[in-house]
Design a protein around this motif. Sequence first.
Motif, PDB file in Angstrom:
ATOM      1  N   MET A   1       0.846  -1.167   0.000  1.00 52.65           N
ATOM      2  CA  MET A   1       0.000   0.000   0.000  1.00 52.65           C
ATOM      3  C   MET A   1       0.894   1.233   0.000  1.00 52.65           C
ATOM      4  N   ALA A   2       0.648   2.131  -0.923  1.00 51.34           N
ATOM      5  CA  ALA A   2       1.430   3.359  -1.013  1.00 51.34           C
ATOM      6  C   ALA A   2       1.015   4.330   0.087  1.00 51.34           C
ATOM      7  N   ALA A   3       1.950   5.115   0.596  1.00 49.93           N
ATOM      8  CA  ALA A   3       1.654   6.096   1.639  1.00 49.93           C
ATOM      9  C   ALA A   3       2.155   7.465   1.203  1.00 49.93           C
ATOM     10  N   PHE A   4       1.346   8.489   1.408  1.00 46.26           N
ATOM     11  CA  PHE A   4       1.674   9.847   1.021  1.00 46.26           C
ATOM     12  C   PHE A   4       1.411  10.784   2.186  1.00 46.26           C
ATOM     13  N   LYS A   5       2.027  11.971   2.155  1.00 47.97           N
ATOM     14  CA  LYS A   5       1.809  12.960   3.211  1.00 47.97           C
ATOM     15  C   LYS A   5       0.509  13.721   2.999  1.00 47.97           C
ATOM     16  N   SER A   6       0.138  13.977   1.732  1.00 49.20           N
ATOM     17  CA  SER A   6      -1.079  14.716   1.425  1.00 49.20           C
ATOM     18  C   SER A   6      -1.740  14.117   0.196  1.00 49.20           C
ATOM     19  N   ILE A   7      -3.045  13.931   0.246  1.00 51.91           N
ATOM     20  CA  ILE A   7      -3.775  13.372  -0.888  1.00 51.91           C
ATOM     21  C   ILE A   7      -3.778  14.362  -2.056  1.00 51.91           C
ATOM     22  N   LYS A   8      -3.596  15.649  -1.780  1.00 47.38           N
ATOM     23  CA  LYS A   8      -3.564  16.658  -2.843  1.00 47.38           C
ATOM     24  C   LYS A   8      -2.343  16.512  -3.725  1.00 47.38           C
ATOM     25  N   SER A   9      -1.324  15.782  -3.258  1.00 43.51           N
ATOM     26  CA  SER A   9      -0.127  15.584  -4.070  1.00 43.51           C
ATOM     27  C   SER A   9      -0.299  14.459  -5.076  1.00 43.51           C
ATOM     28  N   LEU A  10      -1.453  13.818  -5.076  1.00 42.30           N
ATOM     29  CA  LEU A  10      -1.707  12.679  -5.964  1.00 42.30           C
ATOM     30  C   LEU A  10      -2.662  13.085  -7.079  1.00 42.30           C
ATOM     31  N   VAL A  11      -2.195  13.014  -8.329  1.00 42.62           N
ATOM     32  CA  VAL A  11      -3.007  13.358  -9.498  1.00 42.62           C
ATOM     33  C   VAL A  11      -3.131  12.108 -10.365  1.00 42.62           C
ATOM     34  N   PRO A  12      -4.356  11.564 -10.525  1.00 43.50           N
ATOM     35  CA  PRO A  12      -4.519  10.355 -11.340  1.00 43.50           C
ATOM     36  C   PRO A  12      -4.129  10.591 -12.803  1.00 43.50           C
ATOM     37  N   LEU A  13      -3.575   9.568 -13.427  1.00 43.62           N
ATOM     38  CA  LEU A  13      -3.194   9.632 -14.839  1.00 43.62           C
ATOM     39  C   LEU A  13      -4.184   8.856 -15.693  1.00 43.62           C
ATOM     40  N   LEU A  14      -4.250   9.197 -16.965  1.00 45.89           N
ATOM     41  CA  LEU A  14      -5.081   8.527 -17.960  1.00 45.89           C
ATOM     42  C   LEU A  14      -6.504   8.332 -17.461  1.00 45.89           C
ATOM     43  N   ASP A  15      -6.977   7.069 -17.402  1.00 42.44           N
ATOM     44  CA  ASP A  15      -8.377   6.808 -17.053  1.00 42.44           C
ATOM     45  C   ASP A  15      -8.548   6.359 -15.605  1.00 42.44           C
ATOM     46  N   ARG A  16      -7.671   6.828 -14.726  1.00 40.74           N
ATOM     47  CA  ARG A  16      -7.757   6.414 -13.323  1.00 40.74           C
ATOM     48  C   ARG A  16      -8.592   7.402 -12.512  1.00 40.74           C
ATOM     49  N   VAL A  17      -9.239   6.850 -11.478  1.00 39.10           N
ATOM     50  CA  VAL A  17     -10.142   7.623 -10.623  1.00 39.10           C
ATOM     51  C   VAL A  17      -9.732   7.400  -9.173  1.00 39.10           C
ATOM     52  N   LEU A  18      -9.521   8.474  -8.423  1.00 37.18           N
ATOM     53  CA  LEU A  18      -9.187   8.402  -7.004  1.00 37.18           C
ATOM     54  C   LEU A  18     -10.483   8.524  -6.205  1.00 37.18           C
ATOM     55  N   VAL A  19     -10.748   7.528  -5.351  1.00 35.31           N
ATOM     56  CA  VAL A  19     -11.985   7.525  -4.562  1.00 35.31           C
ATOM     57  C   VAL A  19     -11.675   7.284  -3.092  1.00 35.31           C
ATOM     58  N   GLN A  20     -12.630   7.680  -2.253  1.00 37.34           N
ATOM     59  CA  GLN A  20     -12.579   7.355  -0.836  1.00 37.34           C
ATOM     60  C   GLN A  20     -13.872   6.639  -0.501  1.00 37.34           C
ATOM     61  N   ARG A  21     -13.726   5.437   0.025  1.00 34.24           N
ATOM     62  CA  ARG A  21     -14.883   4.603   0.373  1.00 34.24           C
ATOM     63  C   ARG A  21     -15.697   5.282   1.471  1.00 34.24           C
ATOM     64  N   ALA A  22     -17.029   5.246   1.326  1.00 35.96           N
ATOM     65  CA  ALA A  22     -17.915   5.799   2.353  1.00 35.96           C
ATOM     66  C   ALA A  22     -17.819   4.932   3.599  1.00 35.96           C
ATOM     67  N   LYS A  23     -17.860   5.568   4.744  1.00 37.70           N
ATOM     68  CA  LYS A  23     -17.774   4.828   6.003  1.00 37.70           C
ATOM     69  C   LYS A  23     -19.163   4.362   6.412  1.00 37.70           C
ATOM     70  N   ALA A  24     -19.242   3.127   6.872  1.00 38.15           N
ATOM     71  CA  ALA A  24     -20.509   2.568   7.330  1.00 38.15           C
ATOM     72  C   ALA A  24     -20.873   3.177   8.679  1.00 38.15           C
TER      73      ALA A  24
END
Length: 103
Positions: A1-24
């Motif tokens: 699993m990749a780890a980053f300091k800020s999610i804003k530093s991650l920009v998806p490429l091509l046809d990728r989508v960054l999502v956050q799963r809803a919490k139950a």
Amino acid sequence: MAAFKSIKSLVPLLDRVLVQRAKAETKTATGIFLPESSVKELNEAKVLAVGPGGLDRDGKRTPMSVQTGDRVLIPQYGGSPIKVGEDEFSLFRDHELLAKIKE
């Protein structure tokens, strides 16, 4: 699993989508707290960022089917997990998303 300091530093490429799963919900409507073992992960997620789209055979961009802020149905398994602090996110390809949830 990749780890980053800020999610804003991650920009998806091509046809990728960054999502956050809803919490139950961990609490019932009547106020009873549920143990973590009885709470299932939801297949619903919020789109945080999308790539520019894949390329077709002619080199033209294929438009993405979702936009930032959309709610989507994701597969139970799959995607690339990403961790930022205690928060978990996933990267999926646009075609792996199951459905867009309309309000």
